[in-house]
Write an enzyme that holds these catalytic residues in place. Structure first.
Site, PDB file in Angstrom:
ATOM      1  N   HIS A  76      -3.473 -24.703 -13.022  1.00 56.48           N
ATOM      2  CA  HIS A  76      -4.827 -24.451 -13.542  1.00 56.48           C
ATOM      3  C   HIS A  76      -5.877 -24.324 -12.455  1.00 56.48           C
ATOM      4  CE1 HIS A  76      -4.084 -25.229 -17.872  1.00 56.48           C
ATOM      5  NE2 HIS A  76      -3.135 -26.009 -17.417  1.00 56.48           N
TER       6      HIS A  76
ATOM      7  N   LYS B 232     -20.319 -26.506 -18.506  1.00 56.34           N
ATOM      8  CA  LYS B 232     -19.027 -26.670 -17.842  1.00 56.34           C
ATOM      9  C   LYS B 232     -19.136 -27.826 -16.857  1.00 56.34           C
ATOM     10  CE  LYS B 232     -19.409 -22.314 -16.725  1.00 56.34           C
ATOM     11  NZ  LYS B 232     -18.126 -21.928 -17.211  1.00 56.34           N
ATOM     12  N   ARG B 233     -17.990 -28.229 -16.284  1.00 58.75           N
ATOM     13  CA  ARG B 233     -18.050 -29.276 -15.263  1.00 58.75           C
ATOM     14  C   ARG B 233     -19.021 -28.862 -14.159  1.00 58.75           C
ATOM     15  NH1 ARG B 233     -13.028 -29.471 -12.397  1.00 58.75           N
ATOM     16  NH2 ARG B 233     -12.450 -27.510 -13.375  1.00 58.75           N
TER      17      ARG B 233
ATOM     18  N   LYS C 218     -18.496 -23.382  -9.318  1.00 63.25           N
ATOM     19  CA  LYS C 218     -18.969 -22.788 -10.576  1.00 63.25           C
ATOM     20  C   LYS C 218     -20.399 -22.264 -10.426  1.00 63.25           C
ATOM     21  CE  LYS C 218     -15.915 -25.671 -13.414  1.00 63.25           C
ATOM     22  NZ  LYS C 218     -15.118 -24.836 -14.297  1.00 63.25           N
TER      23      LYS C 218
ATOM     24  N   THR D  82     -12.877 -21.250 -20.262  1.00 61.23           N
ATOM     25  CA  THR D  82     -12.664 -21.101 -21.707  1.00 61.23           C
ATOM     26  C   THR D  82     -13.985 -21.191 -22.465  1.00 61.23           C
ATOM     27  OG1 THR D  82     -12.044 -23.435 -21.702  1.00 61.23           O
ATOM     28  CG2 THR D  82     -10.259 -21.835 -21.903  1.00 61.23           C
TER      29      THR D  82
ATOM     30  N   LYS E 283     -15.313 -19.216 -25.971  1.00 64.48           N
ATOM     31  CA  LYS E 283     -15.988 -19.842 -27.129  1.00 64.48           C
ATOM     32  C   LYS E 283     -17.329 -19.164 -27.372  1.00 64.48           C
ATOM     33  CE  LYS E 283     -13.754 -23.988 -25.603  1.00 64.48           C
ATOM     34  NZ  LYS E 283     -13.865 -25.049 -24.592  1.00 64.48           N
TER      35      LYS E 283
HETATM   36  O1  DL6 Z   1      -6.890 -23.643 -17.884  1.00 66.25           O
HETATM   37  C1  DL6 Z   1      -7.888 -24.451 -18.374  1.00 66.25           C
HETATM   38  C2  DL6 Z   1      -8.968 -24.635 -17.337  1.00 66.25           C
HETATM   39  C3  DL6 Z   1      -9.471 -23.315 -16.802  1.00 66.25           C
HETATM   40  O2  DL6 Z   1     -10.055 -22.591 -17.843  1.00 66.25           O
HETATM   41  C4  DL6 Z   1     -10.495 -23.548 -15.701  1.00 66.25           C
HETATM   42  O3  DL6 Z   1     -10.831 -22.334 -15.122  1.00 66.25           O
HETATM   43  C5  DL6 Z   1      -9.899 -24.471 -14.649  1.00 66.25           C
HETATM   44  O4  DL6 Z   1     -10.880 -24.819 -13.697  1.00 66.25           O
HETATM   45  C6  DL6 Z   1      -9.348 -25.735 -15.277  1.00 66.25           C
HETATM   46  N1  DL6 Z   1      -8.630 -26.457 -14.263  1.00 66.25           N
HETATM   47  C7  DL6 Z   1      -8.714 -27.758 -14.088  1.00 66.25           C
HETATM   48  C8  DL6 Z   1      -7.813 -28.308 -13.044  1.00 66.25           C
HETATM   49  N2  DL6 Z   1      -8.439 -28.748 -11.929  1.00 66.25           N
HETATM   50  N3  DL6 Z   1      -9.297 -28.267 -11.240  1.00 66.25           N
HETATM   51  N4  DL6 Z   1     -10.073 -27.821 -10.627  1.00 66.25           N
HETATM   52  O5  DL6 Z   1      -9.441 -28.471 -14.721  1.00 66.25           O
HETATM   53  O6  DL6 Z   1      -8.402 -25.394 -16.284  1.00 66.25           O
END
Ligand code: DL6
Length: 803
Positions: free
Chosen positions: A350, A536-537, A542, A644, A648
């Site tokens: 991921h 998002k985080r 990002k 994702t 959404k």
């Molecule tokens: O696959 C689910 C999600 C993706 O949509 C994001 O783009 C991706 O950042 C996230 N990955 C993680 C793993 N660690 N990091 N960085 O959270 O997965």
């Protein structure tokens, strides 16, 4: 099938259950009591189906998927369970008849914070989709007592509070103590010859932890299927065990399942994370093998019955753990155990960020997991022995599970699995060409792409009822079963009447969100403004910073010329920063300081507002997404594996403002380039900068007066609420050469923001483009994603026909 329940029957059941549970009449109960009673009733209505599903899988000896993930972020389950049982409306009406507040009951459910972001939410969407397409799929994770953390802002700074989500119990879970097992840590292990010429592992002085499973039913969409999400809790083994546990040991044991992602900036924190990872990997594999053995005399059929999925590197230890059990407990030889193990295992990567590809120091690993280390060592030895003659020392050293004094989890996951996938086409391509290129060279057929997806049941049907009802009225209800049917909305793209209703649905959502913001944050926002959303985080790649710079630019623009026309904007953020990620926390502080400045400046008035909703999670997302107009997806090209929230937002009629990165590319392709705003460097340009070391952020700063002015506000006192944060960000962008190319993309980003302000004024054209996004969004349903996993990777069937 939907459950057959009349409103009157429901009301009677509800009142009976209130009496049974609380020995009082309705007026003596709180919203949470009423929620609990509803939960109990749902369990009651669905219990037989749940039992039937489990029994059917067992009796028909069906192959089952076990999806191992350190995060599951399901969100509140009341409404989704009611929807999936087909009784949402009956129950809502019944509750209202009884004079109760259905919305308040829904809101009283704690939102389990068992994940951090896209990774955990994806796992939850997959659980919903597996059940809904009739696939035998189980989740396997950790029951964190306190989850991630509850985010509050104090003086604009993120402060992390304990999220005590279980304090009043959890009506959805079933504690299955009879299925508990022991997980061993530490001590010594040695191999003792047995009478039948084998070696048996002898453990001494281990610290044993009792893993107790809590099962939650994952109810499929009106199809009588209920799968299981199994979350493990760490407990001290019961008295009677010959071991005595000191207070310190007891404490250490309970720590294992206290919080998600303990701070890994200290050695102690890193050890705890490794303990967590082995804990749920071991418990899960033990329970799978135990279950398999009920129906099978030999282990030969294991891959025909079991697919174990490794969601990101955290559960990679399922590989050596399965080897351990097959060899030490089932008495298989290495070769057979390895064949069975690799046939069962599959791995999803991921991330392409090196920092997120987990590695463990061998010293720690060996001490904590001596037997598992022996097995990893042997995997490494055999891998080197096999690959050295074929690929040479360099490649083998670069890819072996052990290297640089570390256990390299991603490499172990690839070597021990039969399938490795990325989560969007670009991401998979980058894995193959860059991040895992040597392993791709060695195992080319293992690699494949599975583009992520989201479940429309939660992200449209539940969270956006106005839009869902409108879609029903236009194209019927089949889209709820087959989301690709949303394509049929295409016929309304020039229908003024429909477009107006579509716009009204959005407006109502915006009004509802504005009300929420007023009530919870005391900020007044105008539903007529553009709701520009970034949820998002919080991470540097990002690039929430681009958004920050745009807010400053807009602020200065209004201040320069207060009378000039300006398309009103509300900039909406939701984001948590990892507790030890100092830079991300500084960005949070800057956004909050900007909000303070902008929202309180009478000259700005309601032209511009900044809303940073605290404690972002699934429930907050459900409020923001339906109300959004613009979806900011601004990662540096190549860095976002998929994303994702972009999906959404798309299915809620939101126009993407994004880089050509991750799944943005696929969204733009599906919706049409003219229905999105793309900007920024391409992946090739980013790689070109890397290869030639030619990026100089200061050039962008020097050559763009507006950018210079905007950046200077970070350090010149324009934003009174910030201190060193502004200087740190300024330095990162200019002195330390802007790792994520924010300045390189600034001009193009701003250009697109200006276009948005302009285009938004033409309501009809805007609505038409928003509708084009909804129309094209069906293909991003996780039902199709899961179907592809089932067909191509797991070889597990499903019962539902999909378009
Ligand atoms: O696959 C689910 C999600 C993706 O949509 C994001 O783009 C991706 O950042 C996230 N990955 C993680 C793993 N660690 N990091 N960085 O959270 O997965």
């Amino acid at each position: 099938m939907a459950i057959n329940l009349t409103k009157n029957q429901f009301k009677e059941d509800f009142l009976n259950e209130i009496h049974a549970a609380y020995a009082t009449d309705l007026d003596g109960t709180s919203a949470f009591d009423q929620f609990t009673v509803l939960g109990r009733l749902i369990n009651h209505y669905n219990g037989r189906n749940y039992a039937k599903t489990t029994k059917k899988y067992f009796e028909e000896d069906q192959k089952e998927v076990y999806y191992f993930s350190i995060e599951f972020l399901p969100g509140r389950m009341l409404k989704s369970n009611l929807l999936n049982l087909g009784i949402l409306n009956v129950v809502r009406e019944g509750i209202t008849d009884l004079g109760l507040d259905f919305g308040g009951i829904v809101e009283s459910e704690p939102d389990p914070g068992l994940g951090n972001g896209g990774l955990g939410r994806l796992a939850a969407c997959f659980m919903d989709s597996m059940a809904s397409i009739g696939m035998a799929g189980n989740g396997n994770g950790i029951r964190y007592r306190y989850g991630l953390f509850k985010q509050v802002f104090i003086n604009g700074y993120q402060v992390e509070l304990e999220d005590d989500w279980l304090k009043n119990g959890n009506v959805w879970e079933i504690r299955r103590e009879n299925k508990a097992c022991l997980v061993r840590f530490g001590g010594n292990v040695w191999m003792r010859p047995t009478t039948n010429n084998r070696l048996e592992a002898v453990y001494e002085n281990t610290e044993d932890v009792l893993a107790v499973p809590y099962d939650t039913g994952m109810i499929g969409y009106q199809n009588d299927v209920t799968n299981t999400l199994r979350l493990w809790s760490a407990e001290v083994p019961p008295a009677g065990n010959e071991k005595y546990y000191t207070h310190e040991q007891r404490d250490r044991i309970s720590q294992i399942t206290q919080v998600l992602y303990p701070d890994d900036s200290s050695m102690e924190g890193r050890i705890l994370r490794l303990r967590q990872e082995y804990f749920f990997s071991s418990a899960g594999i033990q329970s799978i093998i135990r279950f398999y053995r009920k129906n099978h005399k030999t282990m030969d059929e294991l891959p025909k019955q079991v697919a174990v999925h490794i969601n990101d590197t955290h559960p990679t230890l399922v590989i050596p753990e399965m080897m351990r059990i097959l060899m030490d407990e089932c008495e298989l030889g290495w070769d057979q155990a390895w064949k069975l193990t690799t046939e069962c295992m599959s791995y999803t990567n991921h991330t392409i960020l090196q920092e997120a590809l987990e590695k463990w120091q061998i010293e720690i690993f060996k001490e904590l997991l001596p037997r598992i280390y022996q097995i990893v060592e042997e995997i490494d030895r055999r891998y080197r022995e096999e690959m050295l003659p074929k690929y040479g020392e360099d490649i083998v050293n670069q890819t072996a599970p052990l290297g640089d004094g570390q256990v390299r989890m991603a490499y172990l996951a690839v070597i021990g699995s039969h399938s490795v996938n990325g989560v969007a086409p670009l991401h998979t391509e980058l894995l193959e060409k860059d991040v895992l290129k040597e392993l791709f060279y060695i195992y080319p057929t293992r690699f494949n792409n599975k583009t992520n997806g989201i479940t429309d049941r939660r992200w449209v049907q539940i969270s956006n009822e106005p839009l869902s009802n409108l879609i029903d009225s236009a194209i019927g209800k089949e889209w709820r079963n087959n989301p690709k049917q949303m394509e049929l909305l295409g016929q309304y793209s020039d229908d003024d009447d429909f477009l107006e209703k579509f716009a009204n649905a959005k407006k109502n959502n915006k009004i509802a969100f504005a009300k929420f913001v007023k009530e919870t944050m005391d900020i007044e926002i105008d539903p007529e403004a553009i709701f520009d959303v970034q949820i998002k985080r919080l991470h540097a790649y990002k690039r929430q910073l681009l958004h920050v710079l745009e807010i400053i630019r807009e602020y200065l623009q209004i201040k320069d010329n207060p009378q000039a026309p300006f398309t009103k904007r509300v900039h909406i953020f939701g984001a948590k920063a990892a507790p030890s990620y100092f830079y991300a926390k500084e960005i949070i502080k800057i956004i909050n300081a900007l909000a303070e400045l902008v929202n309180n400046d009478p000259e700005i008035n309601d032209k511009l507002k900044v809303v940073f909703v605290p404690n972002y999670g699934v429930s907050i997302a459900e409020k923001i997404i339906p109300a959004a107009d613009v979806s900011e997806q601004t990662s540096t090209a190549s860095k976002e594996a998929s994303g994702t929230s972009n999906m959404k937002l798309m299915s809620n009629g939101v126009l993407l403002l994004g880089t050509m990165d991750g799944a943005n590319i696929d969204i733009v392709n599906a919706a049409g380039k003219s229905n999105a705003y793309t900007f920024g460097l391409t992946v090739a340009q980013v790689y070109n900068y890397y290869e030639n070391h030619s990026y100089r952020s200061v050039d962008f700063y020097e050559q763009n007066d507006e950018l210079k002015r905007v950046l200077n506000t970070l350090i010149d006192g324009t934003i009174p609420g910030i201190k060193s944060e502004g200087q740190d960000v300024y330095d990162a962008l200019i002195r330390y050469n802007d790792e994520y190319f924010v300045l390189a993309d600034y001009a193009d980003y701003v250009e697109k923001q200006k276009q948005i302000s302009n285009d938004f004024l033409n309501k009809k054209a805007w609505n038409k483009r928003a509708l084009a996004n909804v129309t094209a969004s069906g293909e991003f349903s996780s039902d199709y994603t899961i179907e592809r996993y089932g067909d191509d990777i797991w070889n597990v069937p499903h019962t539902k026909e999909l378009d």
